[in-house]
Each structure stands twice: as structure tokens, then as C-alpha cells.
Design a protein around this motif. Structure first.
Motif, mmCIF file in Angstrom:
data_model
loop_
_atom_site.group_PDB
_atom_site.id
_atom_site.type_symbol
_atom_site.label_atom_id
_atom_site.label_comp_id
_atom_site.label_asym_id
_atom_site.label_seq_id
_atom_site.Cartn_x
_atom_site.Cartn_y
_atom_site.Cartn_z
ATOM 1 N N ARG A 42 -19.610 5.236 -3.281
ATOM 2 C CA ARG A 42 -19.220 4.310 -1.470
ATOM 3 C C ARG A 42 -18.532 3.373 -1.407
ATOM 4 O O ARG A 42 -18.193 2.988 -0.800
ATOM 5 N N TRP A 43 -17.626 2.710 -2.769
ATOM 6 C CA TRP A 43 -16.920 1.602 -2.297
ATOM 7 C C TRP A 43 -15.707 2.436 -2.184
ATOM 8 O O TRP A 43 -14.577 2.204 -1.044
ATOM 9 N N VAL A 44 -15.360 3.277 -2.907
ATOM 10 C CA VAL A 44 -14.183 4.116 -2.362
ATOM 11 C C VAL A 44 -13.954 4.304 -1.186
ATOM 12 O O VAL A 44 -13.312 4.149 -0.241
ATOM 13 N N HIS A 47 -13.771 1.507 1.259
ATOM 14 C CA HIS A 47 -12.093 0.612 1.431
ATOM 15 C C HIS A 47 -11.397 2.306 2.176
ATOM 16 O O HIS A 47 -10.071 1.409 2.578
ATOM 17 N N LEU A 48 -11.443 2.960 2.355
ATOM 18 C CA LEU A 48 -10.263 4.474 2.926
ATOM 19 C C LEU A 48 -10.741 4.030 4.308
ATOM 20 O O LEU A 48 -10.326 3.768 5.117
ATOM 21 N N ILE A 49 -11.977 3.544 4.709
ATOM 22 C CA ILE A 49 -12.509 3.629 5.972
ATOM 23 C C ILE A 49 -11.782 1.834 6.954
ATOM 24 O O ILE A 49 -11.023 1.830 7.592
ATOM 25 N N THR A 52 -7.474 2.372 7.222
ATOM 26 C CA THR A 52 -7.204 2.624 8.085
ATOM 27 C C THR A 52 -7.533 2.271 8.955
ATOM 28 O O THR A 52 -6.346 2.432 9.793
ATOM 29 N N SER A 53 -8.350 1.268 8.817
ATOM 30 C CA SER A 53 -8.406 0.320 10.808
ATOM 31 C C SER A 53 -7.017 -0.490 10.329
ATOM 32 O O SER A 53 -6.749 -0.895 11.556
ATOM 33 N N ARG A 54 -6.848 -1.281 9.480
ATOM 34 C CA ARG A 54 -5.856 -1.897 9.140
ATOM 35 C C ARG A 54 -5.060 -1.310 9.953
ATOM 36 O O ARG A 54 -4.067 -1.810 9.871
#
Length: 72
Positions: A42-44, A47-49, A52-54
Motif C-alpha cells: 500500500r505504501w509503495v 509513493h509511486l503515485i 509520478t505526480s510530483r
């Protein structure tokens, strides 16, 4: 893709869709974080989302600097 390979691929896909083959969001990683704790799936994913947004935001700023168009 030959008929035999396609059938093999379909069998693999059916097997992977089974409920017992799906990863659990609370599954723990083999690697450890800075504090020595494992990460949850869930954390991974979160974090990927976030990353990617950043990075998309950074690219949008660069694009605005290059073409002068704000937004859109």
C-alpha cells in the motif's frame, strides 16, 4: 504468436487472476526503509503515485517556461 504460445499465455493470465494469487496491500517488502522497517505494498503504490505526480508537475513547469503557455 502461435496457437500454442497464445494458449500458454491465456492459461498464465487465468492463473494470475485467481484471488489467491493477488498481492495483499499489507504485504511487506523484503527491503527496509531508513528506520529499518519494511514497506507495505500500500505504501509503495501510494509513493509511486505521489512521485509520478510530483515529476509531472515539474515537467509542466518546464513546459510553461519553454512555450510560455500557462496551464492546459
Amino acid at each position: 504468436m502461435t496457437g500454442g504460445k497464445r494458449g500458454e499465455w491465456r492459461a498464465d493470465a487465468r492463473r494470475d487472476r485467481r484471488e489467491d494469487r493477488r498481492p495483499r496491500l499489507e504485504a511487506l517488502s523484503a527491503g527496509k526503509g531508513r528506520q529499518g522497517d519494511p514497506f507495505t505494498l500500500r505504501w509503495v503504490i501510494g509513493h509511486l503515485i505521489e512521485e509520478t505526480s510530483r515529476h509531472n508537475g515539474h515537467l509542466d513547469i518546464v513546459r510553461e517556461l519553454v512555450d510560455g503557455v500557462k496551464g492546459g
